[in-house]
Write a protein that holds these residues in place. Structure first.
Motif, PDB file in Angstrom:
ATOM      1  N   ARG A 153     -27.425 117.684  55.498  1.00  0.00           N
ATOM      2  CA  ARG A 153     -26.044 117.430  55.890  1.00  0.00           C
ATOM      3  C   ARG A 153     -25.178 117.088  54.689  1.00  0.00           C
ATOM      4  N   MET A 154     -25.731 116.371  53.702  1.00  0.00           N
ATOM      5  CA  MET A 154     -24.949 116.009  52.528  1.00  0.00           C
ATOM      6  C   MET A 154     -24.532 117.247  51.748  1.00  0.00           C
ATOM      7  N   VAL A 155     -25.461 118.210  51.613  1.00  0.00           N
ATOM      8  CA  VAL A 155     -25.130 119.462  50.923  1.00  0.00           C
ATOM      9  C   VAL A 155     -24.087 120.231  51.719  1.00  0.00           C
ATOM     10  N   LEU A 156     -24.266 120.297  53.033  1.00  0.00           N
ATOM     11  CA  LEU A 156     -23.312 121.003  53.892  1.00  0.00           C
ATOM     12  C   LEU A 156     -21.923 120.388  53.774  1.00  0.00           C
ATOM     13  N   ALA A 157     -21.847 119.042  53.841  1.00  0.00           N
ATOM     14  CA  ALA A 157     -20.548 118.377  53.757  1.00  0.00           C
ATOM     15  C   ALA A 157     -19.891 118.630  52.405  1.00  0.00           C
ATOM     16  N   LEU A 210     -20.335 121.224  50.400  1.00  0.00           N
ATOM     17  CA  LEU A 210     -19.885 122.610  50.325  1.00  0.00           C
ATOM     18  C   LEU A 210     -18.615 122.834  51.141  1.00  0.00           C
ATOM     19  N   LEU A 211     -18.549 122.196  52.298  1.00  0.00           N
ATOM     20  CA  LEU A 211     -17.352 122.370  53.125  1.00  0.00           C
ATOM     21  C   LEU A 211     -16.119 121.780  52.446  1.00  0.00           C
ATOM     22  N   VAL A 212     -16.277 120.620  51.824  1.00  0.00           N
ATOM     23  CA  VAL A 212     -15.160 120.025  51.100  1.00  0.00           C
ATOM     24  C   VAL A 212     -14.736 120.936  49.943  1.00  0.00           C
ATOM     25  N   ALA A 213     -15.713 121.441  49.197  1.00  0.00           N
ATOM     26  CA  ALA A 213     -15.406 122.336  48.079  1.00  0.00           C
ATOM     27  C   ALA A 213     -14.750 123.620  48.576  1.00  0.00           C
ATOM     28  N   LEU A 214     -15.230 124.149  49.697  1.00  0.00           N
ATOM     29  CA  LEU A 214     -14.671 125.387  50.244  1.00  0.00           C
ATOM     30  C   LEU A 214     -13.203 125.203  50.601  1.00  0.00           C
ATOM     31  N   VAL A 215     -12.896 124.111  51.294  1.00  0.00           N
ATOM     32  CA  VAL A 215     -11.507 123.863  51.687  1.00  0.00           C
ATOM     33  C   VAL A 215     -10.634 123.676  50.446  1.00  0.00           C
ATOM     34  N   ALA A 216     -11.145 122.948  49.444  1.00  0.00           N
ATOM     35  CA  ALA A 216     -10.365 122.693  48.239  1.00  0.00           C
ATOM     36  C   ALA A 216     -10.090 123.986  47.468  1.00  0.00           C
ATOM     37  N   ALA A 234     -13.907 134.424  46.340  1.00  0.00           N
ATOM     38  CA  ALA A 234     -13.774 133.091  45.749  1.00  0.00           C
ATOM     39  C   ALA A 234     -13.337 132.037  46.765  1.00  0.00           C
ATOM     40  N   PRO A 235     -12.373 132.324  47.671  1.00  0.00           N
ATOM     41  CA  PRO A 235     -12.001 131.292  48.643  1.00  0.00           C
ATOM     42  C   PRO A 235     -13.150 130.872  49.556  1.00  0.00           C
TER      43      PRO A 235
END
Length: 312
Positions: free
Chosen positions: A169-173, A175-181, A108-109
């Motif tokens: 890039r928008m999808v990548l950004a 996902l990265l924000v969601a991953l960190v959150a 999950a993380p």
């Protein structure tokens, strides 16, 4: 690579399985010769340490496999013969125990991204499966060290998963924000970090800590000592140190049925414990020691008790 993998193998026997998984990853991602050699080295080292070196050092077969995985027997075929037992353990832990929650807390993380390119999970698969196959629950607790060897590969697998789904890039950004959150939230809820919800805060520097320091200051730097588990690390720089109630009794020590030698008790010079942390049996042992003429109470403050052996 060989140098770093060799150093890793020297750390612990089950690292051999991680190295073998890494070799399998190399094998199927364009490096077949190096991959095959790495698989052979990892598996070979694992079998050598578990089936030869550890029993040779102990002078008898180790009970590790039986105590932790329910595997009985010894010899070169025991790992193959144990496959049904391990599979049954995994199924029971996933369907009836902590296994499902453990898997959720692993993936999950990372937003489940490692699952999108399963090849990159090959190095992480052995420790995950071993932890799921364990017969005790400690190995299915995310806060302990049992998955430490796989953590870097889980991160790499998450990167590989991002490559599968993040074409823009928008999808990548996003996902990265969601991953960190998500990772931050889960770490806060169940993690071991200083900012986590259940992180054990250091005790205030009050009378109890002062009593602990006073007790530690009374212990001769080289004398054999039996100490409470939370005090033993502060006294470990000596030849003989025991976690109370060792060596009077033998919990969490040696093989089942092993006992300390009487000479170990006789050479012991100090006992230092924190009485409120003692179980009923250990507290009774402490009271028994305090009635014996050779043991003198040199400190009893804030629940911290120090006994010193002196001539009767």
């Amino acid at each position: 690579m060989a140098v770093w993998l060799g150093l890793a193998l020297l750390c612990k026997e089950d690292v051999g399985l991680v190295v073998a998984g890494f070799g399998a990853l190399l094998w199927i991602t364009g490096h077949p010769m190096v991959g095959r050699r790495t698989v052979a080295a990892g598996l070979g080292f694992f079998l050598l340490t578990v089936l030869v070196l550890i029993p040779l050092t102990n002078g008898r077969p180790s009970p590790h496999l039986e105590l932790n995985f329910g595997i009985t027997g010894s010899g070169p075929t025991v790992v193959v013969e144990a496959a049904p037992t391990l599979a049954e353990n995994i199924w029971k832990n996933v369907t009836q125990g902590k296994g499902a929650t453990y898997l959720l807390l692993i993936f999950a993380p990372f937003l489940g991204l490692p699952l999108l390119d399963p090849r990159w999970l090959l190095p992480a698969a052995p420790p995950i499966l071993l932890n799921l196959a364990a017969t005790h629950g400690y190995q299915q607790e995310i806060r302990y060290q049992y998955l430490a060897t796989a953590a870097p590969f889980l991160a790499l697998a998450a990167i590989a998963g991002l490559r599968v789904v993040a074409g823009r890039r928008m999808v990548l950004a996003s996902l990265l924000v969601a991953l960190v959150a998500v990772a931050g939230f889960i770490d806060y809820r169940v993690g071991p970090a200083p900012w986590s919800k259940d992180f054990p805060r250091p005790a205030e520097d009050g009378p109890l800590n002062q009593a602990r320091r006073q007790a530690l200051g009374l212990i001769d730097p080289s004398a054999p000592v039996s100490a409470q588990y939370n005090l033993a690390p502060h006294l470990a720089h000596r030849t003989h140190v025991y976690e109370f109630p060792n060596p009077f009794q033998a919990p969490n020590w040696g093989f089942p049925g092993d006992r300390h030698q009487p000479a170990e008790v006789e050479r012991l010079h100090y006992v230092v414990v924190e009485r409120p942390l003692l179980g009923e049996a250990d507290a009774a042992l402490l009271d028994q020691l305090r009635t014996q003429p050779q043991w003198h109470t040199v400190l009893d403050r804030q629940g911290i008790v120090v006994l010193e052996r002196r001539p009767p």
